[in-house]
Write a protein that holds these residues in place. Structure first.
Motif, mmCIF file in Angstrom:
data_model
loop_
_atom_site.group_PDB
_atom_site.id
_atom_site.type_symbol
_atom_site.label_atom_id
_atom_site.label_comp_id
_atom_site.label_asym_id
_atom_site.label_seq_id
_atom_site.Cartn_x
_atom_site.Cartn_y
_atom_site.Cartn_z
ATOM 1 N N ALA A 1 0.827 -1.151 0.552
ATOM 2 C CA ALA A 1 -0.020 -0.169 0.385
ATOM 3 C C ALA A 1 1.216 0.980 0.103
ATOM 4 O O ALA A 1 1.036 2.383 0.524
ATOM 5 N N MET B 1 1.337 5.594 -4.938
ATOM 6 C CA MET B 1 0.252 6.953 -4.713
ATOM 7 C C MET B 1 -0.872 6.769 -5.443
ATOM 8 O O MET B 1 -1.825 7.747 -5.119
ATOM 9 N N PRO C 1 -4.666 7.708 -0.199
ATOM 10 C CA PRO C 1 -3.974 6.262 -0.180
ATOM 11 C C PRO C 1 -5.084 5.836 -0.795
ATOM 12 O O PRO C 1 -6.398 5.095 -0.385
ATOM 13 N N LYS C 2 -4.833 4.953 -2.370
ATOM 14 C CA LYS C 2 -6.223 4.496 -2.876
ATOM 15 C C LYS C 2 -6.606 2.971 -2.065
ATOM 16 O O LYS C 2 -7.856 2.526 -1.826
ATOM 17 N N VAL D 1 4.077 0.791 2.790
ATOM 18 C CA VAL D 1 3.457 2.042 3.735
ATOM 19 C C VAL D 1 5.123 3.153 3.013
ATOM 20 O O VAL D 1 5.806 2.912 3.012
ATOM 21 N N TYR E 1 3.282 6.808 0.292
ATOM 22 C CA TYR E 1 2.105 7.911 0.501
ATOM 23 C C TYR E 1 1.417 7.646 1.152
ATOM 24 O O TYR E 1 0.619 7.007 1.743
ATOM 25 N N ARG E 2 1.399 9.242 2.518
ATOM 26 C CA ARG E 2 0.157 9.528 3.270
ATOM 27 C C ARG E 2 0.200 8.152 4.255
ATOM 28 O O ARG E 2 -0.051 7.981 4.315
ATOM 29 N N TYR F 1 8.785 5.426 -1.966
ATOM 30 C CA TYR F 1 7.799 4.681 -3.212
ATOM 31 C C TYR F 1 7.483 5.368 -3.588
ATOM 32 O O TYR F 1 6.899 4.837 -5.178
ATOM 33 N N ASP G 1 -5.295 -2.613 -3.493
ATOM 34 C CA ASP G 1 -6.332 -2.239 -4.206
ATOM 35 C C ASP G 1 -6.574 -2.996 -4.997
ATOM 36 O O ASP G 1 -7.644 -2.908 -5.333
#
Length: 230
Positions: A9, A12, A21-22, A55, A57-58, A77, A104
């Motif tokens: 995860a 982006m 995040p998706k 992890v 992004y964000r 990432y 995802d």
């Protein structure tokens, strides 16, 4: 069954056009994609299943949403692909076999139920859908013994698509991690599997889930399709 699971995860997810995040995308039933994955893992393997999430992004938004999971940070990432995220995740899972999935993927809970037999036998596998073969998807071919031969987006004459839910056995794990370390930063983890098959003699079984739903959410239309099932 105590099982190590890795969820990827870190990306982006820009193609979906959302700021979060998706995996935190909310589905039609009110759960996020990642919550649906957690629920499916717990339903199949119980509360003792260990979930490690990679992890980037964000990252703080995912950690806040799932404070009880274990985390590995891919601080590169924005410069690397799933091969390097998975390598980091596998490095935190000890010596045993590992189930992993893209963060995802929205999927039928019965997918993991179907996988239990192979996991109990500690046999490496890739879940596949033979009902369709999209040009932009990861495709595969098989060898004479039925195991995976080729696995990439550029496969010619693919007989199905990889779904994004996979398992590497204890005996195959070291070779796979060595190949993940070797591949280019922008390679997908499937490249590591291909090299492990070709150079290390690793046998990867295709696990057909064509009769069950599994949707990798890249675009708005994918999200619409996923919401038809949940």
């Amino acid at each position: 069954m105590t099982l190590h699971t890795v969820i990827l995860a870190a990306g982006m997810g820009s193609r979906l056009g959302r700021s979060l995040p998706k995996p935190l995308t909310v589905l039609g039933d009110g759960r996020s994609i990642m919550q649906q994955q957690h629920d499916n893992i717990r339903a199949a393997f119980g509360t003792d299943a260990r979930i490690t999430t990679v992890v980037g992004y964000r990252a703080e938004t995912i950690v806040e949403a799932f404070p009880d999971a274990a985390y590995v940070h891919n601080d590169r990432y924005d410069q690397t692909n799933t091969s390097k995220s998975l390598l980091r995740g596998l490095g935190r899972t000890g010596r045993g076999g590992v189930l992993w999935m893209n963060g995802d993927v929205v999927f039928d809970p019965r997918v993991l139920g179907r996988a239990i037999g192979l996991i109990e036998q500690d046999r490496s596998f890739v879940t596949v859908n033979t009902a369709r073969v999209g040009d932009e998807e990861v495709k595969y071919t098989t060898s004479a013994d039925g195991s995976i031969a080729e696995l990439s987006k550029t496969v010619v004459g693919g007989i199905g698509e990889a779904v994004g839910i996979n398992y590497i056995s204890r005996r195959d794990k070291r070779a796979f991690m060595r190949q993940l370390a070797r591949v280019e930063d922008q390679d997908y983890f499937e490249r590591g599997l291909e090299l492990a098959i070709a150079e290390d003699g690793v046998s990867i079984q295709p696990l057909d889930i064509s009769d069950l739903y599994a949707v990798e959410v890249d675009f708005a239309e994918d999200l619409e399709r996923a919401n038809l099932f949940v």
